[in-house]
Design an enzyme around this catalytic site. Structure first.
Site, mmCIF file in Angstrom:
data_model
loop_
_atom_site.group_PDB
_atom_site.id
_atom_site.type_symbol
_atom_site.label_atom_id
_atom_site.label_comp_id
_atom_site.label_asym_id
_atom_site.label_seq_id
_atom_site.Cartn_x
_atom_site.Cartn_y
_atom_site.Cartn_z
ATOM 1 N N ARG A 69 31.155 -20.585 58.466
ATOM 2 C CA ARG A 69 31.515 -19.607 59.616
ATOM 3 C C ARG A 69 32.009 -20.481 60.583
ATOM 4 N NH1 ARG A 69 28.561 -18.547 64.200
ATOM 5 N NH2 ARG A 69 28.959 -16.423 64.946
ATOM 6 N N SER A 138 26.121 -7.337 57.165
ATOM 7 C CA SER A 138 25.418 -7.162 57.971
ATOM 8 C C SER A 138 24.795 -5.866 58.361
ATOM 9 C CB SER A 138 25.983 -7.962 59.296
ATOM 10 O OG SER A 138 26.008 -9.140 59.184
ATOM 11 N N LYS A 167 24.046 -18.327 67.895
ATOM 12 C CA LYS A 167 24.949 -17.232 67.910
ATOM 13 C C LYS A 167 24.597 -16.188 69.301
ATOM 14 C CE LYS A 167 26.712 -13.614 65.039
ATOM 15 N NZ LYS A 167 26.646 -12.657 63.951
#
Length: 181
Positions: A69, A138, A167
């Site tokens: 990521r 997601s 996040k």
């Protein structure tokens, strides 16, 4: 001696390629086992260490899937990182998942991709990836989870179950919603 050594080396490479194909298929077919400890890279926690070193430590420590990521690197840098990480992950028989970018996952020959609701639609991602790659999606609601499953998702990411500061836009998911999903 030289010819025999080359033959042995070629035989070993062929054995490794065959084991890789079997391992890759195993990862997709036994996805539950690969989702026991899913790690996601985060450069903000390096504290002077390298991402490669931290990834290898995580792999040695027993992670069963690793997601790359990267939100702040240029695409070419992410691609180089993905190829390096794929090679490292495969030494430990761990699948590499790319965050958000289906095309980059294909270019890097990663084991799969994880897409969010604002990324490529799950159905289109599955078409681009084919059946031989892992697709994570997601989904923060039962409806989104059912839609993702219908469109070929292999697993779901349902968001932060506990508070996190890794996040910024992550909202804590109510446990009852998780149970319903």
């Amino acid at each position: 001696g030289n010819f025999a050594q080359r033959y042995i080396d070629i035989f070993r490479v062929l054995q490794m390629l065959n084991l890789y194909k079997e391992r890759k298929q195993m990862n997709i077919n036994n996805l539950k086992e690969n989702l026991l400890l899913y790690a996601i890279t985060d450069r903000t926690w390096l504290n002077g260490d390298t991402l490669d070193s931290q990834d290898e430590n995580a792999l040695r420590g027993g992670i069963t899937m690793l997601q790359l990521r990267e939100k702040k690197l240029e695409r070419e840098e992410i691609l180089k990182e993905a190829v390096r990480m794929r090679e490292l992950c495969h030494r430990y028989d761990v699948p590499l998942i790319i965050n958000d970018d289906v095309e980059l996952a294909l270019e890097a020959d990663a084991d799969g991709v994880h897409v969010g609701q604002s990324d490529m639609a799950a159905g289109l991602a599955r078409k681009r990836l084919g059946k031989g790659k892992i697709l994570g999606v997601s989904a923060r609601t039962v409806e989104l989870a059912l839609e993702a499953e219908k469109n070929g998702a292999d697993y779901l990411g349902v968001g932060a179950v506990f508070g996190t500061n890794t996040k910024n836009d992550a909202k804590k998911l109510d446990h009852s919603v998780l149970e319903n999903i």
